[in-house]
Design an enzyme around this catalytic site. Sequence first.
Site, mmCIF file in Angstrom:
data_model
loop_
_atom_site.group_PDB
_atom_site.id
_atom_site.type_symbol
_atom_site.label_atom_id
_atom_site.label_comp_id
_atom_site.label_asym_id
_atom_site.label_seq_id
_atom_site.Cartn_x
_atom_site.Cartn_y
_atom_site.Cartn_z
ATOM 1 N N CYS A 1 1.010 -1.051 -0.025
ATOM 2 C CA CYS A 1 0.421 -0.068 0.034
ATOM 3 C C CYS A 1 1.318 0.950 -0.143
ATOM 4 O O CYS A 1 1.402 1.765 0.936
ATOM 5 C CB CYS A 1 -1.389 0.373 0.794
ATOM 6 S SG CYS A 1 -1.783 1.462 1.160
ATOM 7 N N CYS B 1 -0.774 4.156 1.696
ATOM 8 C CA CYS B 1 -0.229 4.221 3.328
ATOM 9 C C CYS B 1 1.003 4.770 4.124
ATOM 10 O O CYS B 1 0.869 5.688 4.742
ATOM 11 C CB CYS B 1 -0.621 2.830 4.320
ATOM 12 S SG CYS B 1 -2.523 2.243 3.141
ATOM 13 N N ASP B 2 1.669 4.169 2.563
ATOM 14 C CA ASP B 2 2.969 4.396 3.938
ATOM 15 C C ASP B 2 3.844 5.027 2.942
ATOM 16 O O ASP B 2 5.337 5.586 3.369
ATOM 17 C CB ASP B 2 3.862 2.359 3.313
ATOM 18 C CG ASP B 2 2.859 1.476 4.342
ATOM 19 O OD1 ASP B 2 2.309 2.396 5.093
ATOM 20 O OD2 ASP B 2 2.970 0.272 4.187
#
Length: 478
Positions: free
Chosen positions: A175, A178-179
């Site tokens: 992801c 997200c990261d």
Amino acid sequence: MNKKIIVGLIVFVALGFITYKTSFVRCQASLSFNLEEVLKKGHNVMPVVVIGSGPAGLSSALYSARAGYPTAVIEGQLPGGQLTQTSYVENWPGDKKILGNDLMQGMKDQVAQFNVVFVQDKVEKVDLGQWPYEITLANGNKLYALSIIVATGSTPKTLHVPGEKEYWGKGVTTCATCDAPFYKGRKVVVVGGGDSAAEEALQLSAHASSVEILVRKESMRASKAMQDHIAKIPSISISYNKEIKEISGDGQHVKRIQLYDNKTGELTTKEIDGVFLAIGHDPNTKLFKDQLAMQETGYLVMDGRSQRTSKPGVFAAGDVEDHVYRQAGVAAGSGIKAALDTGFFLQSIGVDTDFVKKIESYLYTNKSIESVEIRHVHAKREFDTLLLKHRVVLADFYGTYCPPCKAMLPVFEQLAGEFKGSIEFIKVNTGEARELVMHYQVVRIPTFVVFKDGKEVARRNGIIEKNEMKAWLQEFIK
Ligand code: NDP
């Protein structure tokens, strides 16, 4: 062509066809659709249950609820589905450019107008051997569905190489949404040659110092538009014929990968800070194994051009049955078709306005599970004070932009209610509490850290099922 080869091919195709037909027919065990059985249930009945809340699930709920059939959507582990994990979407008809999250929120708001029951849980079991079909949720509740629309989508594939599991959440992830912000000024690789890989690389290029896309073939299969897009970004490079053979690090975080060049046979070691996987998806059909006809690859088999599965009253839409087009627009379209097919089925068994009125008091209602408001902590001093005050503390390091963090919120809040008095639950917004993020070396969100007697004793990342998390937490209050 050799005669023997031709005969062999004919036999092969014929056998394949017979096997496919047999599996389709085998799954059509006869059931009687007697409405008296519905009345006998007396509770938790639902004319339409949609499993999944991506574009396919929400579009089908929109159509079935608007047609007057009480409808429940079981949202699953990632409410809103995979689109919530991409950044901008430019190919959704009618919107020039929209964030995946905003697109899905808009769809949910539209569906919510029609009194759809949203269930923030995951399905544990589906029994298609009895009708009304029995659906068991992870929280133990049961629903009795007159019809089901399977829109469970698919899950990102992993590489299955040494080190991948060990460094999952410690530099290996799927992801970028997200990261990516955790990789400011760092060197990362993206594995894959499709649109997802291009999309991840674009997201990462806003943060990382260099992004190398590793493609196993001699060319990418991403669309021309996406390839043109990445070609314009100087920090993105593409290496062809490359396969990761091993991922390694210092125990805390990924440090390097072993790369194999499948053209030259050369094996090299490369120092990197992050591995982002974008190598396709597997359909989420485990719940229906031996109950619905599916291909060897796990995709559900549709009856002709309809959205009917091999079981009457069970329909499917989206990535769970489509391995070819896999676009949000196509998924939404198939969701609409599934809802229309569902309507035809319900009419055929006598579910009309009068019957819906009759079962009004039997319908499933989303009994709210007690959840509590959780304290947000930004400053390290406040955090330290809480660690001294409470024997066991669970901190959720999250991001406001992170879909898995959002998915975990109801689980976290419900468990905070259940563990009230024995575990102190706190939330740390990683976008604001930089000192805490650095101090506890959080490199992936959501990250859940357990402290006992002031010291960190365990941590986990990503989406965790409620029961699993509960069992994990119980270990610390013994
Ligand atoms: P795809 O199936 O299109 O691509 C997967 C890629 O991963 C391929 O290049 C494949 O290689 C590679 N791959 C598979 N297994 C491995 C492995 N073990 N090791 C290394 N590489 C591997 O999946 P995507 O998720 O990229 O896309 C799925 C669908 O979603 C597509 O229809 C795409 O168009 C759509 N999409 C659209 C977006 C947009 O329009 N903005 C964004 C993201 C997705 P190979 O080619 O050799 O098989």
